[in-house]
Design a protein around this motif. Structure first.
Motif, PDB file in Angstrom:
ATOM      1  N   GLU A 415       0.828  -1.191   0.000  1.00 52.96           N
ATOM      2  CA  GLU A 415       0.000   0.000   0.000  1.00 52.96           C
ATOM      3  C   GLU A 415       0.871   1.253   0.000  1.00 52.96           C
ATOM      4  O   GLU A 415       2.086   1.194   0.188  1.00 52.96           O
ATOM      5  N   CYS A 426       3.755  -2.422  -5.748  1.00 52.60           N
ATOM      6  CA  CYS A 426       2.768  -1.442  -5.269  1.00 52.60           C
ATOM      7  C   CYS A 426       1.447  -1.648  -6.000  1.00 52.60           C
ATOM      8  O   CYS A 426       1.074  -0.873  -6.890  1.00 52.60           O
ATOM      9  N   ALA A 428      -1.651  -2.320  -4.320  1.00 59.66           N
ATOM     10  CA  ALA A 428      -2.860  -2.083  -3.528  1.00 59.66           C
ATOM     11  C   ALA A 428      -3.658  -0.900  -4.061  1.00 59.66           C
ATOM     12  O   ALA A 428      -4.858  -0.798  -3.817  1.00 59.66           O
ATOM     13  N   ALA A 429      -2.979   0.002  -4.781  1.00 58.67           N
ATOM     14  CA  ALA A 429      -3.670   1.161  -5.373  1.00 58.67           C
ATOM     15  C   ALA A 429      -3.174   1.354  -6.803  1.00 58.67           C
ATOM     16  O   ALA A 429      -2.031   0.997  -7.126  1.00 58.67           O
ATOM     17  N   THR A 432       0.475   4.057  -9.091  1.00 64.59           N
ATOM     18  CA  THR A 432       1.534   4.165  -8.089  1.00 64.59           C
ATOM     19  C   THR A 432       2.894   3.874  -8.705  1.00 64.59           C
ATOM     20  O   THR A 432       2.999   3.241  -9.753  1.00 64.59           O
ATOM     21  N   GLY A 449      -5.837   6.842   0.862  1.00 60.17           N
ATOM     22  CA  GLY A 449      -5.295   5.527   0.525  1.00 60.17           C
ATOM     23  C   GLY A 449      -5.305   5.188  -0.949  1.00 60.17           C
ATOM     24  O   GLY A 449      -4.897   4.076  -1.330  1.00 60.17           O
TER      25      GLY A 449
END
Length: 610
Positions: A415, A426, A428-429, A432, A449
């Motif tokens: 994250e 990376c 989780a989002a 990025t 987030g």
């Protein structure tokens, strides 16, 4: 009559027995403008062996060699390319040197190319390990014949028969081989006579080293006192003695790859040049196969005259990192230690580990490379594990919960803000990148987030644009978040648009959007910045009468801007406001009539007086 004067002037110029030209001389005393020069054949020139510097105001000795004293870069041009006159800020003189990224070899500076780099000549190839013969050019720089790649581009010379040179045991590559580290010579441990031979070699070597130490002192003196040397004058009818050659400055100099003795009567050999014993005088240098050289696996000084003492054991004392490169490019000379300040060789702990068996600062092993313990292995910044194959050989591998990608052991699902090695982790989002930690990519910002578009960032729907007063707009760059109508962007904030001059404002961008680049927000009001003036709804550079212009809005006349216009690309008075030379301004129609009447009265008075 005029032609007569021209004839007299011509006669004076041609009468050289009486008139001395500015560029000629009759004696040395006439040459004061060029300090140190002499009068030769009616011209002021520098003496043989000197050249002009400082804009032709001073004569100084030429600088034909590396480390020759110099004043300006051009004196070092015999080094061919990548040269300069290196001096400290406090000195007016320096020495001829190669620029950073270049190295000296065979009498000139070469652009340095490391192992694996593209090249055109072998002389270009030189890595961290200072042995110019360790690499050769074959389209790219690679290990030369007789050298092996010890680790990752480090090439080291090996000896295949007794009697050859060595520093470490690993340098001797033949059955029953060993290295005598006193004589730096490979020998066969099964040969009984070896003890006598090595003692003899040890004696000969110590004599050679002692002699070289003395000669090296002379060598340094030659470099430091070069300006004081008296060189032999030469020309086309007076050739130089062998091996000297006649320079364009009328004195004898050594050929490329050689340098002068302190008295300028002998040529000493650079390392790598053909040489006799008498010419090869650098520190620890010796003649090998007719060439002035360093012993195998000794290192070469930057000046290519002296050899650098090598360390034979990792715990030995050192002066510089080069002394320690016996153990690889990641070996260094450590910090001084109490109580005497002695320094010892050590491995750079961030990149390597000491390998006792191979006598090398071994670079941390990557995935698939051999290892003994887990601490040998490193993939990026992550310590990984050492596992064994069916044959019992150790190799580095990723832990079971990580995946190998391009030599790294990667995880996934990290994250924002979590440490990372690659953007691939990376996940989780969206949008990025990895900058040591998972971060939002350019054009995005972290919001709760996830990475939301900044102004100018890509979007699909208006709801993607989270900055207040932004919408998703189709632009030449695709769909991007932009400020809504009647708003102005500044620092990723949308500010309300303002109507114009003297309007209330918060940032200069609000004013510049209406008034142009000359608009500024000062004291919460839109105005024009210094050297600009307000006219026709915008701020324009102040352009005075008779200055060049492109439009009338630029033209400025204090208190009377409507009187000036841009005509024929110059600011001029409008036709209904004639220019007054006496007042230096544009007059009104009424003032013009008064001025004309006054002029008529003055003219009449003057006529009556006469």
């Amino acid at each position: 009559m005029e032609n007569k004067y021209y004839f007299v002037l011509f006669a004076l110029l041609c009468n050289t027995s009486r008139v001395i030209s500015l560029w000629t001389c009759l004696s040395d005393q006439d040459c004061t403008s060029l300090s140190g020069s002499i009068c030769n054949s009616g011209a002021c020139v520098c003496p043989p062996g000197q050249q002009a510097v400082r804009g032709g105001r001073e004569c100084v000795d030429i600088s034909p060699y590396l480390d020759s004293p110099c004043v300006e870069d051009h004196q070092c041009s015999r080094l061919f390319t990548g040269y300069h006159c290196l001096s400290s800020d406090s000195n007016t003189t320096g020495v001829c040197s190669c620029q950073e990224g270049y190295h000296y070899f065979y009498g000139r500076c070469w652009k340095s190319r490391d192992f694996g780099d593209s090249c055109t000549r072998s002389e270009e190839c030189l890595g961290i390990i200072r042995d110019p013969f360790s690499l050769t050019c074959n389209g790219v720089c690679q290990c030369a014949e007789g050298y092996i790649e010890r680790q990752r581009g480090e090439c080291r010379k090996v000896t295949l028969a007794p009697g050859g040179g060595c520093v470490l045991e690993q340098d001797c590559q033949f059955p029953d081989a060993s290295c005598n580290q006193e004589t730096f010579t490979c020998f066969d441990i099964t040969t009984v006579e070896n003890d006598t031979d090595t003692e003899s070699l040890k004696f000969d070597t110590s004599i050679k080293m002692a002699a070289n130490n003395k000669m090296a002192a002379n060598n340094k003196m030659a470099a430091n006192n070069e300006m004081a040397a008296t060189r032999t004058v030469c020309d086309s009818s007076l050739p130089c003695p062998n091996p000297f050659e006649c320079s364009p400055f009328g004195v004898c100099v050594c050929p490329l790859g050689y340098y002068e003795s302190p008295n300028a009567q002998t040529c000493y050999a650079d390392l790598g040049s053909p040489s006799t014993e008498e010419q090869c005088v650098g520190l620890l240098a010796e003649v090998i196969d007719g060439v002035c050289s360093c012993r195998p696996n000794f290192f070469y000084d930057d000046n290519m005259r002296d050899c650098i003492r090598v360390t034979r054991r990792i715990q030995e004392s050192c002066v510089s990192d080069v002394n320690c490169h016996t153990f690889g490019a990641t070996a260094r000379c450590g910090p001084p230690k109490d109580p005497w300040g002695i320094r010892n060789c050590e491995c750079i702990p961030e990149t390597s580990v000491w390998d006792e068996n191979r006598q090398i600062c071994r670079l941390f092993a990557g995935i698939g490379e051999s290892c003994e313990v887990d601490s040998d292995c490193l993939a990026g910044a992550l310590e990984i594990r050492c596992v064994t194959n069916d044959e019992g050989e150790g190799f580095c591998a990723c832990p079971e919960d990580l995946n190998e990608v391009d030599g790294l052991c990667l995880t996934s699902g990290l994250e924002l803000g979590e440490p990372c090695q690659s953007t691939l982790e990376c996940t989780a989002a969206n949008n990025t990148v990895c900058n040591g930690v998972c971060s939002c990519a350019e054009g995005y910002q972290a919001v709760d987030g996830f990475c939301a578009p900044t102004i100018g960032g890509s979007c699909t729907l208006d709801t993607d644009c989270v900055i207040e007063n932004t919408v998703c707009v189709n632009t030449t760059s695709g769909d991007t978040c932009q400020c809504n109508q009647n708003f102005v962007e500044y620092n990723d904030v949308c500010w309300p648009a303002i109507p114009g001059f003297n309007a209330s404002c918060s940032v200069t961008a609000q004013c510049a959007s209406v008034l142009g680049v000359g608009g500024v927000c000062a004291d919460d009001r839109c105005t024009c910045m210094d050297n600009y003036h307000y006219r026709d709804g915008g701020c324009w550079p102040i352009t005075g009468l008779f200055e060049r212009c492109e439009r009338s809005s630029q033209c400025y006349l204090e208190g009377s801007q409507d009187k000036v216009v841009c005509r024929n690309s110059f600011c001029e008075c409008d036709f209904q406001y004639p220019y007054s030379p006496e007042l230096g301004t544009c007059l009104s129609s009424k003032a013009s009539a008064v001025s004309a009447c006054a002029a008529l009265i003055m003219t009449t008075i003057l006529m009556l007086i006469r």
